[in-house]
Motif scaffolding. Sequence first.
Motif, PDB file in Angstrom:
ATOM      1  N   ASN A  23      37.266 -39.141  89.441  1.00  0.00           N
ATOM      2  CA  ASN A  23      36.222 -40.119  89.766  1.00  0.00           C
ATOM      3  C   ASN A  23      36.500 -40.863  91.072  1.00  0.00           C
ATOM      4  O   ASN A  23      35.606 -41.528  91.597  1.00  0.00           O
ATOM      5  CB  ASN A  23      35.975 -41.067  88.592  1.00  0.00           C
ATOM      6  N   TYR A  97      26.422 -40.747  95.077  1.00  0.00           N
ATOM      7  CA  TYR A  97      27.159 -41.367  96.187  1.00  0.00           C
ATOM      8  C   TYR A  97      26.652 -40.895  97.552  1.00  0.00           C
ATOM      9  O   TYR A  97      26.918 -41.521  98.577  1.00  0.00           O
ATOM     10  CB  TYR A  97      28.661 -41.079  96.069  1.00  0.00           C
ATOM     11  N   GLY A 121      21.019 -42.999  78.031  1.00  0.00           N
ATOM     12  CA  GLY A 121      20.378 -43.354  79.305  1.00  0.00           C
ATOM     13  C   GLY A 121      21.419 -43.610  80.380  1.00  0.00           C
ATOM     14  O   GLY A 121      22.442 -44.228  80.110  1.00  0.00           O
ATOM     15  N   MET A 163      25.084 -55.609  85.422  1.00  0.00           N
ATOM     16  CA  MET A 163      26.149 -55.173  84.499  1.00  0.00           C
ATOM     17  C   MET A 163      27.264 -54.573  85.363  1.00  0.00           C
ATOM     18  O   MET A 163      27.017 -54.190  86.504  1.00  0.00           O
ATOM     19  CB  MET A 163      25.638 -54.157  83.461  1.00  0.00           C
ATOM     20  N   VAL A 164      28.455 -54.498  84.794  1.00  0.00           N
ATOM     21  CA  VAL A 164      29.572 -53.952  85.566  1.00  0.00           C
ATOM     22  C   VAL A 164      29.362 -52.441  85.681  1.00  0.00           C
ATOM     23  O   VAL A 164      29.379 -51.732  84.674  1.00  0.00           O
ATOM     24  CB  VAL A 164      30.913 -54.259  84.862  1.00  0.00           C
ATOM     25  N   VAL A 166      30.534 -48.964  87.741  1.00  0.00           N
ATOM     26  CA  VAL A 166      31.439 -48.277  88.662  1.00  0.00           C
ATOM     27  C   VAL A 166      30.623 -47.651  89.792  1.00  0.00           C
ATOM     28  O   VAL A 166      30.899 -47.843  90.981  1.00  0.00           O
ATOM     29  CB  VAL A 166      32.207 -47.167  87.896  1.00  0.00           C
ATOM     30  N   ARG A 333      27.846 -41.895  72.843  1.00  0.00           N
ATOM     31  CA  ARG A 333      29.069 -41.167  73.178  1.00  0.00           C
ATOM     32  C   ARG A 333      29.800 -40.680  71.925  1.00  0.00           C
ATOM     33  O   ARG A 333      31.016 -40.522  71.921  1.00  0.00           O
ATOM     34  CB  ARG A 333      29.978 -42.004  74.067  1.00  0.00           C
ATOM     35  N   LEU A 372      32.208 -33.466  78.993  1.00  0.00           N
ATOM     36  CA  LEU A 372      33.553 -33.328  79.566  1.00  0.00           C
ATOM     37  C   LEU A 372      34.654 -33.913  78.682  1.00  0.00           C
ATOM     38  O   LEU A 372      35.594 -33.218  78.285  1.00  0.00           O
ATOM     39  CB  LEU A 372      33.535 -34.031  80.941  1.00  0.00           C
TER      40      LEU A 372
HETATM   41  N1  EPU Z   1      24.105 -48.927  84.261  1.00  0.00           N
HETATM   42  C1  EPU Z   1      22.810 -49.386  84.394  1.00  0.00           C
HETATM   43  N2  EPU Z   1      22.248 -49.344  85.638  1.00  0.00           N
HETATM   44  C2  EPU Z   1      22.903 -48.881  86.728  1.00  0.00           C
HETATM   45  C3  EPU Z   1      24.225 -48.405  86.584  1.00  0.00           C
HETATM   46  C4  EPU Z   1      24.803 -48.439  85.333  1.00  0.00           C
HETATM   47  O1  EPU Z   1      22.179 -49.803  83.423  1.00  0.00           O
HETATM   48  O2  EPU Z   1      22.335 -48.874  87.824  1.00  0.00           O
HETATM   49  C5  EPU Z   1      24.749 -48.975  82.945  1.00  0.00           C
HETATM   50  C6  EPU Z   1      25.008 -47.589  82.385  1.00  0.00           C
HETATM   51  O3  EPU Z   1      23.893 -47.092  81.685  1.00  0.00           O
HETATM   52  C7  EPU Z   1      26.220 -47.830  81.494  1.00  0.00           C
HETATM   53  C8  EPU Z   1      26.986 -48.932  82.247  1.00  0.00           C
HETATM   54  O4  EPU Z   1      26.042 -49.554  83.106  1.00  0.00           O
HETATM   55  O5  EPU Z   1      25.803 -48.333  80.267  1.00  0.00           O
HETATM   56  C9  EPU Z   1      28.167 -48.455  83.081  1.00  0.00           C
HETATM   57  O6  EPU Z   1      27.784 -47.385  83.916  1.00  0.00           O
HETATM   58  P1  EPU Z   1      28.551 -47.049  85.279  1.00  0.00           P
HETATM   59  O7  EPU Z   1      27.587 -47.194  86.390  1.00  0.00           O
HETATM   60  O8  EPU Z   1      29.824 -47.810  85.330  1.00  0.00           O
HETATM   61  O9  EPU Z   1      28.870 -45.502  85.081  1.00  0.00           O
HETATM   62  P2  EPU Z   1      28.807 -44.357  86.162  1.00  0.00           P
HETATM   63  O10 EPU Z   1      29.196 -44.907  87.493  1.00  0.00           O
HETATM   64  O11 EPU Z   1      27.536 -43.596  86.085  1.00  0.00           O
HETATM   65  C10 EPU Z   1      31.309 -43.665  86.014  1.00  0.00           C
HETATM   66  C11 EPU Z   1      32.050 -42.409  85.690  1.00  0.00           C
HETATM   67  C12 EPU Z   1      31.955 -42.125  84.197  1.00  0.00           C
HETATM   68  C13 EPU Z   1      32.483 -43.323  83.409  1.00  0.00           C
HETATM   69  C14 EPU Z   1      31.773 -44.611  83.840  1.00  0.00           C
HETATM   70  C15 EPU Z   1      32.343 -45.861  83.195  1.00  0.00           C
HETATM   71  C16 EPU Z   1      31.834 -41.123  87.711  1.00  0.00           C
HETATM   72  C17 EPU Z   1      31.225 -39.973  88.405  1.00  0.00           C
HETATM   73  N3  EPU Z   1      31.489 -41.306  86.438  1.00  0.00           N
HETATM   74  O12 EPU Z   1      29.950 -43.403  85.648  1.00  0.00           O
HETATM   75  O13 EPU Z   1      32.817 -41.027  83.984  1.00  0.00           O
HETATM   76  O14 EPU Z   1      32.261 -43.120  82.032  1.00  0.00           O
HETATM   77  O15 EPU Z   1      31.851 -44.756  85.271  1.00  0.00           O
HETATM   78  O16 EPU Z   1      33.688 -45.981  83.490  1.00  0.00           O
HETATM   79  O17 EPU Z   1      32.636 -41.854  88.277  1.00  0.00           O
HETATM   80  C18 EPU Z   1      33.606 -39.092  82.959  1.00  0.00           C
HETATM   81  O18 EPU Z   1      34.429 -39.001  83.884  1.00  0.00           O
HETATM   82  O19 EPU Z   1      33.652 -38.396  81.917  1.00  0.00           O
HETATM   83  C19 EPU Z   1      32.516 -40.068  83.065  1.00  0.00           C
HETATM   84  C20 EPU Z   1      31.427 -40.023  82.310  1.00  0.00           C
END
Ligand code: EPU
Length: 431
Positions: A23, A97, A121, A163-164, A166, A333, A372
């Motif tokens: 990631n 990204y 979602g 929300m937090v 990544v 999940r 995964l």
């Molecule tokens: N969320 C929103 N709106 C947004 C962004 C996120 O509602 O614009 C919500 C999501 O629905 C979720 C929460 O906020 O409920 C956190 O989502 P986040 O954006 O942190 O997740 P992500 O960036 O899409 C990355 C990793 C995931 C990992 C999460 C949390 C990558 C490519 N993916 O996803 O990794 O679960 O952060 O740590 O970096 C994995 O590696 O198996 C994987 C799923």
Amino acid sequence: MTKYVIHGGHELHGTIEISGAKNAAVAIIPAALLIDGVCRIENIPQINDVTLILQILQELGADVRTVNRTTVDIDCSHIHNHQVPQELARKIRASYYLIGALLGRFGSAQVPPPGGCDLGGRPIDQHLKGFRSMGAEVEVSGGLISAAAPSGRLSGASIYLDMVSVGATMNIMLAAVLADGLTVIENAAKEPHIVDLANFLNSMGADIMGAGTDVIKIRGVERLTGGCYSIIPDQIEAGTYMAAVAAAGGEVLVKNVIPKHLDCITAKLLEMGVEVEDLDDAVLVRRIGRLRRTNIKTLPYPGFPTDMQSQIAAALCLADGTSVLTEGVWDNRYRYVDEFRRMGAQIQVDGKIAVIEGVERLTGAPIRACDLRAGAAMVIAGLAADGVTEVDNVHHIERGYEDIVGKLRGVGADIEAVTVPDEEQVPAQIG
Ligand code: EPU
């Protein structure tokens, strides 16, 4: 198609070398689009998600040269295309990204909505909110996210994330490094890969402060220049093998890690009766007696990672007593639970809560990887189970784990990857 055939019931003994963090890599590689010159990226994991993101960069006009197995040189001086190919982008979550990176460097991006694991979602409204705050016009239509800065350059802004996230934290960081003025991200994510992306960008000339805290300040600079950077070790890959030792028993040195990044996982394994010793760049993991039960809630870093939820569940299926898991990040999940039940696990799920009654033994069964991390968890369950487990749909696993079969065989697991004709796959579950 490939499936993994596992003869379970063998303890794991030896050393496993951890690869670079998936990631982090899938954000740092698109970040090369922001750089005027050649950047060398080391410790890149050999996984399918990385292959795809490198392929996308090449389609956009980047010159990508393989230096050795884990190192590439990327030169984005001749990018001729700001439109990301649909068929590649949809296979990978991290294609989002490319919006931040293309928008930040060229003032425009057209990227299809991202793919990735189905965890319920997965909106990206916070990413888009960030780009809009910085002056971009963003439109989602016709299966394409189009973003453009009317003046050709984004402007710094103050952005509070609802929300937090990544992805939103890293994407806004990518968009902001070349913007005009100061961008402040509040309620930012603090995962190790956020800090890694900031360190990468700073080493190329960016001005980012506060990564790893919940307020990140990015002062836009005129240009980033080339350099050399090594990606951090994969916290989740390391945690996965630690959970495998917890489930199957034995003693394994998990090498090339940053033990501090593993504290959230180590703490729970210690509660479960697993011995974990932190060394300089390794952890020694040992499990001798029966595992103890525990309760776990997944949370953003430094909480227990959602990406370790299913792997730790595999171990808890064999613990003495009842454990309660609460998923605090994703809506859906627990899709792996039906597969675990085929192996004799006792799990009840109600919304975001799973109650696991530990059993004395699991028995091997044909099962299907549904994403995964769940796929990795099924491998762990297979290693700990009596008899033969066949895991199919392993392309999910190979998106994010480098040579999982080789690494496990290296510590004595009886696992092999077998190629099978499509019609021999486990039938899909209905419903
Ligand atoms: N969320 C929103 N709106 C947004 C962004 C996120 O509602 O614009 C919500 C999501 O629905 C979720 C929460 O906020 O409920 C956190 O989502 P986040 O954006 O942190 O997740 P992500 O960036 O899409 C990355 C990793 C995931 C990992 C999460 C949390 C990558 C490519 N993916 O996803 O990794 O679960 O952060 O740590 O970096 C994995 O590696 O198996 C994987 C799923």
